[in-house]
Design a protein around this motif. Structure first.
Motif, PDB file in Angstrom:
ATOM      1  N   UNK A 283       0.851  -1.180   0.000  1.00  0.00           N
ATOM      2  CA  UNK A 283       0.000   0.000   0.000  1.00  0.00           C
ATOM      3  C   UNK A 283       0.884   1.226   0.000  1.00  0.00           C
ATOM      4  N   UNK A 284       0.298   2.385   0.284  1.00  0.00           N
ATOM      5  CA  UNK A 284       1.114   3.588   0.356  1.00  0.00           C
ATOM      6  C   UNK A 284       0.559   4.547   1.411  1.00  0.00           C
ATOM      7  N   UNK A 285       1.432   5.440   1.854  1.00  0.00           N
ATOM      8  CA  UNK A 285       1.042   6.429   2.852  1.00  0.00           C
ATOM      9  C   UNK A 285       0.335   7.598   2.163  1.00  0.00           C
ATOM     10  N   UNK A 286      -0.462   8.362   2.924  1.00  0.00           N
ATOM     11  CA  UNK A 286      -1.161   9.499   2.321  1.00  0.00           C
ATOM     12  C   UNK A 286      -0.213  10.673   2.054  1.00  0.00           C
ATOM     13  N   UNK A 287      -0.668  11.562   1.183  1.00  0.00           N
ATOM     14  CA  UNK A 287       0.036  12.830   0.980  1.00  0.00           C
ATOM     15  C   UNK A 287      -0.335  13.754   2.128  1.00  0.00           C
ATOM     16  N   UNK A 288       0.610  14.582   2.553  1.00  0.00           N
ATOM     17  CA  UNK A 288       0.349  15.446   3.699  1.00  0.00           C
ATOM     18  C   UNK A 288      -0.076  16.851   3.296  1.00  0.00           C
ATOM     19  N   UNK A 289       0.131  17.217   2.035  1.00  0.00           N
ATOM     20  CA  UNK A 289      -0.203  18.562   1.592  1.00  0.00           C
ATOM     21  C   UNK A 289      -1.314  18.483   0.558  1.00  0.00           C
ATOM     22  N   UNK A 290      -2.393  19.219   0.791  1.00  0.00           N
ATOM     23  CA  UNK A 290      -3.608  19.125  -0.021  1.00  0.00           C
ATOM     24  C   UNK A 290      -3.400  19.494  -1.485  1.00  0.00           C
ATOM     25  N   UNK A 291      -2.475  20.387  -1.783  1.00  0.00           N
ATOM     26  CA  UNK A 291      -2.296  20.833  -3.175  1.00  0.00           C
ATOM     27  C   UNK A 291      -1.510  19.826  -4.026  1.00  0.00           C
ATOM     28  N   UNK A 292      -0.977  18.788  -3.422  1.00  0.00           N
ATOM     29  CA  UNK A 292      -0.214  17.795  -4.160  1.00  0.00           C
ATOM     30  C   UNK A 292      -1.144  16.757  -4.787  1.00  0.00           C
ATOM     31  N   UNK A 293      -0.665  16.140  -5.864  1.00  0.00           N
ATOM     32  CA  UNK A 293      -1.426  15.063  -6.504  1.00  0.00           C
ATOM     33  C   UNK A 293      -0.514  13.863  -6.721  1.00  0.00           C
ATOM     34  N   UNK A 294      -1.077  12.699  -6.517  1.00  0.00           N
ATOM     35  CA  UNK A 294      -0.351  11.453  -6.755  1.00  0.00           C
ATOM     36  C   UNK A 294      -1.353  10.431  -7.245  1.00  0.00           C
ATOM     37  N   UNK A 295      -1.016   9.788  -8.329  1.00  0.00           N
ATOM     38  CA  UNK A 295      -1.825   8.688  -8.838  1.00  0.00           C
ATOM     39  C   UNK A 295      -0.889   7.513  -9.083  1.00  0.00           C
ATOM     40  N   UNK A 296      -1.460   6.352  -9.262  1.00  0.00           N
ATOM     41  CA  UNK A 296      -0.656   5.163  -9.542  1.00  0.00           C
ATOM     42  C   UNK A 296      -1.156   4.484 -10.798  1.00  0.00           C
ATOM     43  N   UNK A 297      -0.221   3.968 -11.567  1.00  0.00           N
ATOM     44  CA  UNK A 297      -0.522   3.082 -12.677  1.00  0.00           C
ATOM     45  C   UNK A 297      -0.043   1.698 -12.271  1.00  0.00           C
ATOM     46  N   UNK A 298      -0.918   0.715 -12.386  1.00  0.00           N
ATOM     47  CA  UNK A 298      -0.574  -0.643 -11.979  1.00  0.00           C
ATOM     48  C   UNK A 298      -0.807  -1.573 -13.170  1.00  0.00           C
ATOM     49  N   UNK A 299       0.239  -2.294 -13.560  1.00  0.00           N
ATOM     50  CA  UNK A 299       0.159  -3.279 -14.648  1.00  0.00           C
ATOM     51  C   UNK A 299       0.224  -4.668 -14.028  1.00  0.00           C
ATOM     52  N   UNK A 300      -0.630  -5.587 -14.506  1.00  0.00           N
ATOM     53  CA  UNK A 300      -0.721  -6.892 -13.860  1.00  0.00           C
ATOM     54  C   UNK A 300      -1.325  -7.925 -14.813  1.00  0.00           C
ATOM     55  N   UNK A 301      -1.329  -9.169 -14.371  1.00  0.00           N
ATOM     56  CA  UNK A 301      -1.930 -10.267 -15.134  1.00  0.00           C
ATOM     57  C   UNK A 301      -2.748 -11.131 -14.181  1.00  0.00           C
ATOM     58  N   UNK A 302      -4.000 -11.316 -14.519  1.00  0.00           N
ATOM     59  CA  UNK A 302      -4.885 -12.145 -13.700  1.00  0.00           C
ATOM     60  C   UNK A 302      -4.475 -13.614 -13.799  1.00  0.00           C
ATOM     61  N   UNK A 303      -4.489 -14.292 -12.674  1.00  0.00           N
ATOM     62  CA  UNK A 303      -4.169 -15.716 -12.663  1.00  0.00           C
ATOM     63  C   UNK A 303      -5.130 -16.531 -13.507  1.00  0.00           C
ATOM     64  N   UNK A 304      -6.379 -16.086 -13.616  1.00  0.00           N
ATOM     65  CA  UNK A 304      -7.382 -16.791 -14.403  1.00  0.00           C
ATOM     66  C   UNK A 304      -7.002 -16.926 -15.867  1.00  0.00           C
ATOM     67  N   UNK A 305      -6.257 -15.971 -16.412  1.00  0.00           N
ATOM     68  CA  UNK A 305      -5.818 -16.078 -17.807  1.00  0.00           C
ATOM     69  C   UNK A 305      -4.876 -17.266 -17.993  1.00  0.00           C
ATOM     70  N   UNK A 306      -3.976 -17.455 -17.053  1.00  0.00           N
ATOM     71  CA  UNK A 306      -3.015 -18.553 -17.128  1.00  0.00           C
ATOM     72  C   UNK A 306      -3.721 -19.894 -16.943  1.00  0.00           C
ATOM     73  N   UNK A 307      -4.678 -19.939 -16.014  1.00  0.00           N
ATOM     74  CA  UNK A 307      -5.431 -21.179 -15.805  1.00  0.00           C
ATOM     75  C   UNK A 307      -6.301 -21.498 -17.019  1.00  0.00           C
TER      76      UNK A 307
END
Length: 192
Positions: free
Chosen positions: A113-137
């Motif tokens: 996970x990640x900690x929160x930002x402490x200053x309201x004017x800041x922005x942070x987003x995340x991009x997450x790339x992954x593969x579902x196990x169901x595709x392999x099965x």
């Protein structure tokens, strides 16, 4: 950024990366209407955070391939020394995680996970790339669900299940390279 995390995945886990390539290519060959959705990335799925603070509570991504890696990449305008730190709970690690960096981890088994930002004017987003196990099965079960596989081939499905329980952990570990094996694994997997 996708190309960077993809290259890092191929470099640090060449055998696991090759397993992704082979399995997903079988999927795309069997279903010609499908194809890699993102140029420069082996991962077939990606999600992004929706809010500006991008606070992610500690969690595991249970639907991902259990031994597979995902890439987490923060983006935005924030001071990474005061917030947005990456948390890897099992290791007791809380690390600065600047925009434009990437973390590769088996997100199904490592609580993160990640900690929160402490200053309201800041922005942070995340991009997450992954593969579902169901595709392999899906590929492993002959392009069908487990339920369909078990109904069509009850004897073989029981054998496959027993074999998976016995051999899957060893198979998964065999896809990870030790540092001293990387040169050999790159040569073997990529023909270098």
């Amino acid at each position: 950024m996708k190309s960077f995390s993809n290259a890092a995945f191929a470099f640090y886990a060449p055998k696991l990366y090759h397993y992704y390539c082979e399995t997903l290519q079988k999927l795309y060959d069997h279903h010609p209407n499908l194809g890699p959705p993102f140029y420069g990335s082996i991962w077939p799925s990606e999600s992004g955070s929706g809010d500006a603070a991008c606070l992610s509570a500690l969690h595991n991504d249970h639907n991902n391939l259990a031994f597979g890696w995902c890439a987490i990449q923060p983006v935005g305008d924030f001071d990474n020394t005061t917030g947005g730190h990456l948390i890897l709970q099992q290791f007791g690690i809380v690390a600065e995680f600047p925009a434009g960096t990437a973390c590769l981890l088996p997100s199904a088994v490592i609580k993160h996970g990640n900690t929160p930002l402490l200053q309201a004017e800041q922005t942070r987003k995340s991009l997450v790339s992954y593969a579902a196990g169901g595709l392999f099965r899906w590929v492993e079960y002959g392009f069908r669900t487990w339920k369909q596989f078990a109904a069509a081939e009850p004897v073989r499905s029981k054998q496959v299940w027993a074999q998976r329980r016995r051999e899957r952990p060893k198979f998964a570990l065999s896809l990870f390279s030790k540092v001293e094996e990387l040169v050999h694994d790159h040569r073997h997997v990529f023909g270098l």
